[in-house]
Scaffold this motif. Structure first.
Motif, PDB file in Angstrom:
ATOM      1  N   ALA A  98       0.824  -1.218   0.000  1.00  0.00           N
ATOM      2  CA  ALA A  98       0.000   0.000   0.000  1.00  0.00           C
ATOM      3  C   ALA A  98       0.857   1.267   0.000  1.00  0.00           C
ATOM      4  CB  ALA A  98      -0.936   0.002   1.202  1.00  0.00           C
ATOM      5  N   HIS A  99       2.088   1.161   0.484  1.00  0.00           N
ATOM      6  CA  HIS A  99       2.976   2.333   0.513  1.00  0.00           C
ATOM      7  C   HIS A  99       4.059   2.275  -0.566  1.00  0.00           C
ATOM      8  CE1 HIS A  99       1.014   4.231   3.863  1.00  0.00           C
ATOM      9  NE2 HIS A  99       1.099   3.118   4.562  1.00  0.00           N
ATOM     10  N   ASN A 136       6.629  11.023  -5.095  1.00  0.00           N
ATOM     11  CA  ASN A 136       7.271   9.842  -4.504  1.00  0.00           C
ATOM     12  C   ASN A 136       6.574   8.602  -5.056  1.00  0.00           C
ATOM     13  OD1 ASN A 136       9.129  10.938  -2.031  1.00  0.00           O
ATOM     14  ND2 ASN A 136       7.382  12.285  -2.433  1.00  0.00           N
TER      15      ASN A 136
HETATM   16  N1  MSS Z   1       2.604   6.338  -6.792  1.00  0.00           N
HETATM   17  C1  MSS Z   1       1.870   5.480  -7.524  1.00  0.00           C
HETATM   18  N2  MSS Z   1       2.492   4.556  -8.272  1.00  0.00           N
HETATM   19  N3  MSS Z   1       0.512   5.530  -7.558  1.00  0.00           N
HETATM   20  C2  MSS Z   1      -0.172   6.491  -6.835  1.00  0.00           C
HETATM   21  O1  MSS Z   1      -1.399   6.504  -6.909  1.00  0.00           O
HETATM   22  N4  MSS Z   1      -0.035   8.452  -5.358  1.00  0.00           N
HETATM   23  C3  MSS Z   1       0.827   9.546  -4.996  1.00  0.00           C
HETATM   24  C4  MSS Z   1       2.170   9.067  -4.413  1.00  0.00           C
HETATM   25  N5  MSS Z   1       2.786   8.078  -5.263  1.00  0.00           N
HETATM   26  C5  MSS Z   1       0.581   7.424  -6.070  1.00  0.00           C
HETATM   27  C6  MSS Z   1       2.011   7.263  -6.049  1.00  0.00           C
HETATM   28  C7  MSS Z   1       0.233  10.520  -4.049  1.00  0.00           C
HETATM   29  S1  MSS Z   1      -0.776  11.735  -4.680  1.00  0.00           S
HETATM   30  C8  MSS Z   1       0.599  10.554  -2.730  1.00  0.00           C
HETATM   31  S2  MSS Z   1       0.115  11.832  -1.720  1.00  0.00           S
HETATM   32  C9  MSS Z   1       1.534   9.546  -2.160  1.00  0.00           C
HETATM   33  O2  MSS Z   1       1.906   8.566  -3.111  1.00  0.00           O
HETATM   34  C10 MSS Z   1       0.838   8.866  -0.977  1.00  0.00           C
HETATM   35  O3  MSS Z   1       1.693   7.909  -0.433  1.00  0.00           O
HETATM   36  P1  MSS Z   1       1.136   6.871   0.676  1.00  0.00           P
HETATM   37  O4  MSS Z   1       2.261   5.905   0.884  1.00  0.00           O
HETATM   38  O5  MSS Z   1       0.930   7.683   1.953  1.00  0.00           O
HETATM   39  O6  MSS Z   1      -0.147   6.286   0.224  1.00  0.00           O
HETATM   40 MO1  MSS Z   1      -0.878  13.347  -3.045  1.00  0.00          MO
HETATM   41  O7  MSS Z   1       0.326  14.583  -3.528  1.00  0.00           O
END
Ligand code: MSS
Length: 366
Positions: free
Chosen positions: A191-192, A208
């Motif tokens: 998810a990140h 990012n």
């Molecule tokens: N990357 C990708 N491949 N896809 C998406 O949808 N979103 C954006 C970044 N990177 C995306 C990407 C946005 S838009 C934001 S804040 C960030 O991521 C969030 O992170 P996390 O880890 O807390 O969820 Mo407004 O400027």
């Protein structure tokens, strides 16, 4: 009061009590959930997805994930395993959505009405982009941009450029950028942006790029809509276009996390006013706090270790509050002497709100 929305299926591991679920792709950290340990725990960090996250199968073999590096003398496709042999850096940085604070614009721009919680301070580990570029013979001539492409599978039947997450930043941002595989002590959750994420410290969230599959040094900014017309500081009522500034570097910003109005009326007496402050692209020098709506200011004390130029600092100011209504504000000064501005820059997208006045809190003390 509407019932709180449940956590979406792909992030059921988030701390439900700490989050405000706006939609399945926009989750905000509650102001009252920001603690005083500097780093935002991963299960409390906000989420913003412009496209549905890729299938979890992409993290089955993390070391096998590949990124193609282009616009260098010797372009190559490198796996995470290759990258791990090329260098290592660990850095704390503020990850903040470009629209954090949009909910404080009186003009109510469309988009998620984030208050302060589309931000966190996160520790990343990875290889410096600089080291990768050096190993591949350096950047080709006249490539003023660094362009990252997200690894999402694009929906069929529509122009890929209209939905793909591909962002360009000025090539100078490479100096401190990372290709990161670890965050807050664990492999980056899907998810990140796991298995691999481009980290551009000092630049807003959208820059990012998660699950990065291509890193290119380019002559032009990408013509993907998210860059060309999206995430621009365009005048209210106008569509974004390439002549408007792109949402790139963050400005100095601070806010108060406690006491918070959401925690109910305060009892008169001594209180520790605490919050977070960051300089954007510069380190924090100092923070001032006002308990009279900005008429008079006092120097706050910075608390806890300094985690570097791109991290936020916590601050505290002890105060004694009498019964009545009090407007408390905070204002950060960065290492170059830039002060957090009093006002916001009006813009159609509701981006980059770092106004101290918009972020002031009015508390009722009984
Ligand atoms: N990357 C990708 N491949 N896809 C998406 O949808 N979103 C954006 C970044 N990177 C995306 C990407 C946005 S838009 C934001 S804040 C960030 O991521 C969030 O992170 P996390 O880890 O807390 O969820 Mo407004 O400027």
């Amino acid at each position: 009061v509407p019932a709180a929305k449940p956590l979406p299926a792909y992030v059921t591991w988030k701390d439900a009590n700490a989050m405000i679920v706006h939609t399945s792709s926009t989750l905000e950290t509650k102001r009252s959930a920001f603690g005083t340990s500097i780093i935002t725990p991963t299960d409390q960090l906000y989420i913003r997805n412009n496209l549905p996250a890729p299938d979890a199968s992409i993290i089955a073999d993390r070391d096998g994930w590949a990124v193609s590096v282009e616009g260098v003398k010797n372009p190559r496709t490198l796996t995470v395993k290759d990258l791990k042999s090329m260098g290592l850096e660990t850095m704390a940085m503020v990850l903040q959505c470009s629209g954090n604070g949009r909910g404080l614009f009186p003009t109510k721009p469309s988009g998620t009405p984030w208050q302060v919680g589309a931000a966190g301070c996160v520790v990343w580990s990875g290889v410096p982009v600089r080291a990768v570029v050096e190993a591949l013979g350096g950047i080709n001539e006249r490539m003023p941009y660094m362009t990252g492409t997200g690894g999402e599978k694009l929906p069929e039947g529509i122009d890929p450029k209209s939905v793909m997450v591909e962002r360009s930043v000025p090539v100078k941002a490479m100096a401190d950028a990372l290709l990161a595989w670890e965050m807050n002590g664990e492999p980056i959750p899907l998810a990140h942006g796991g298995p691999l994420r481009l980290i551009v410290p000092g630049y807003t969230g959208v820059n990012n790029v998660k699950y990065i599959k291509r890193l290119a040094f380019t002559a032009e900014q990408t013509d993907a809509a998210i860059q060309k017309t999206g995430y621009r500081i365009s005048p209210p009522g106008q569509k974004g276009d390439p002549s408007h500034p792109s949402v790139w570097e963050m400005g100095p910003k601070s806010w108060i996390n406690s006491p918070a109005p959401e925690s109910g009326p305060l009892v008169a007496g001594p209180v520790q006013i605490k919050g977070v402050a960051f300089g954007g692209i510069n380190a924090v020098k100092s923070v001032e706090v006002s308990v009279d709506g900005g008429k008079t200011w006092k120097q706050a004390r910075l608390v806890g270790p300094d985690m570097g130029r791109y991290a936020w600092r916590q601050f505290v100011l002890p105060a004694t509050l009498e019964p009545g209504s009090h407007t408390i504000a905070c204002m950060v000064v960065d290492a170059e002497g830039n002060r957090q501005p009093e006002g916001r820059v009006e813009n159609a997208g509701g981006y980059n709100n770092n106004s101290w006045r918009d972020h002031a809190l009015t508390l009722s003390v009984v």
